[in-house]
Design a protein around this motif. Structure first.
Motif, short mmCIF file in Angstrom:
data_model
loop_
_atom_site.label_atom_id
_atom_site.label_comp_id
_atom_site.label_asym_id
_atom_site.label_seq_id
_atom_site.Cartn_x
_atom_site.Cartn_y
_atom_site.Cartn_z
N TRP A 39 0.82 -1.20 0.00
CA TRP A 39 0.00 0.00 0.00
C TRP A 39 0.86 1.26 0.00
O TRP A 39 0.59 2.22 -0.73
N ALA A 40 1.91 1.26 0.80
CA ALA A 40 2.81 2.42 0.86
C ALA A 40 3.47 2.65 -0.49
O ALA A 40 3.60 3.80 -0.95
N ASN A 41 3.88 1.57 -1.14
CA ASN A 41 4.52 1.71 -2.44
C ASN A 41 3.54 2.21 -3.49
O ASN A 41 3.88 3.07 -4.32
N LYS A 42 2.31 1.69 -3.46
CA LYS A 42 1.30 2.11 -4.44
C LYS A 42 0.98 3.59 -4.29
O LYS A 42 0.88 4.32 -5.28
N LYS A 43 0.84 4.06 -3.04
CA LYS A 43 0.55 5.48 -2.80
C LYS A 43 1.68 6.37 -3.29
O LYS A 43 1.44 7.38 -3.96
N ASN A 44 2.90 5.98 -3.00
CA ASN A 44 4.03 6.83 -3.36
C ASN A 44 4.41 6.72 -4.83
O ASN A 44 5.04 7.62 -5.37
N LEU A 85 13.01 4.22 -2.81
CA LEU A 85 11.92 3.56 -2.10
C LEU A 85 11.55 2.25 -2.79
O LEU A 85 11.37 1.22 -2.13
N ALA A 86 11.45 2.28 -4.11
CA ALA A 86 11.10 1.06 -4.85
C ALA A 86 12.12 -0.04 -4.60
O ALA A 86 11.77 -1.21 -4.44
N LEU A 87 13.40 0.32 -4.54
CA LEU A 87 14.44 -0.66 -4.28
C LEU A 87 14.29 -1.27 -2.90
O LEU A 87 14.39 -2.50 -2.73
N SER A 144 2.38 -5.77 -6.77
CA SER A 144 3.23 -4.63 -6.42
C SER A 144 4.56 -4.69 -7.16
O SER A 144 5.05 -3.67 -7.69
N VAL A 145 5.17 -5.87 -7.20
CA VAL A 145 6.45 -6.03 -7.90
C VAL A 145 6.27 -5.77 -9.39
O VAL A 145 7.11 -5.13 -10.04
N GLY A 146 5.16 -6.23 -9.93
CA GLY A 146 4.87 -6.01 -11.35
C GLY A 146 4.74 -4.53 -11.68
O GLY A 146 5.19 -4.07 -12.74
N GLN A 147 4.14 -3.78 -10.78
CA GLN A 147 4.01 -2.33 -10.99
C GLN A 147 5.37 -1.64 -11.01
O GLN A 147 5.59 -0.70 -11.77
N ILE A 148 6.27 -2.10 -10.15
CA ILE A 148 7.62 -1.52 -10.14
C ILE A 148 8.36 -1.87 -11.43
O ILE A 148 9.04 -1.03 -12.02
#
Length: 234
Positions: A158-163, A172-174, A196-200
């Motif tokens: 969730w934190a990664n998706k928001k940011n 942050l992604a790393l 989430s990994v796919g989005q990165i």
């Protein structure tokens, strides 16, 4: 015979002396520890930023020496939420917004694994708006390695998706990817993590090494091989 009794008496006297000395040393250590707790608490609760930095120095030493007390954990919790959970305002202006202090406190919490540390870090990862603080919180969640009922994976995703929408940063992604790698074998439902990994992997705001690491992790997750990657993004 007399010499043996003399030796025995001498040994007994030395033992008693050592016992008294040990008790005194223990009492002294306990006293010094209590004083340190009070000092750290006062510094952490101070309105002055410099005092909070000194508190972090004390806390870092305590963490490195493996002597963190409950009072120290409370101080770390407060510092990690400084300006977010605890706010000081003057004429509506936030006066204690110190992202560097929050980030450092989050890093230290990662070195003191506990449910309390994990709870604090989850809250910071979701509620803070500073990338450096969120990055530190995510990194420490990975270090702690707890993931009861996928609560940590859900928080990180969730934190990664928001940011990724508001303020995408490769750092942050790393850290998100590294945390996933460390917790992957403790995940019950990997669907949120895979998404989430796919989005990165497909977000071109991130540098190429980060996207490549995401693709590598994605392949491992889909194949069921969740061992940590040894390849660091440069």
């Amino acid at each position: 015979m007399k010499s043996l009794k003399k030796v025995a008496c001498t040994a007994c006297a030395l033992f008693m002396a050592f016992s008294v000395a040990a008790q005194e040393k223990s009492a002294e250590q306990e006293y010094l520890s209590t004083v340190e707790d009070v000092v750290i608490t006062e510094l952490a609760n101070s309105d002055e930023r410099d005092n909070k930095l000194v508190a972090l120095q004390y806390l870092e030493n305590a963490v490195e020496e493996g002597r963190v007390s409950p009072d120290m954990l409370v101080a770390l919790d407060r510092l990690a939420g400084e300006g977010v959970n605890t706010q000081s305002r003057q004429s509506g202006r936030l006066m204690n917004n110190y992202p560097d202090i929050r980030a450092k406190a989050c890093d230290l919490l990662g070195k003191v694994p506990s449910e309390e540390s994990k709870t604090t870090l989850k809250k910071i990862a979701l509620e803070d708006n500073e990338p450096m603080v969120i990055t530190a919180a995510v990194r420490s969640l990975g270090e702690i390695g707890m993931n009861n009922n996928d609560d940590v994976i859900t928080t990180i995703a969730w934190a990664n998706k928001k940011n990724a929408v508001l303020n995408p940063t490769s750092s942050l992604a790393l850290e998100v990817l590294i945390a996933y790698e460390k917790i992957a074998d403790k995940v019950q439902d990997k669907s949120a993590m895979i998404q989430s990994v796919g989005q990165i992997a497909t977000n071109y705001h991130y540098v190429k090494p980060v996207r490549e690491r995401a693709l590598e992790l994605l392949k491992k997750l889909q194949s069921g091989n969740t061992g940590s990657s040894k390849k660091d993004a440069k």
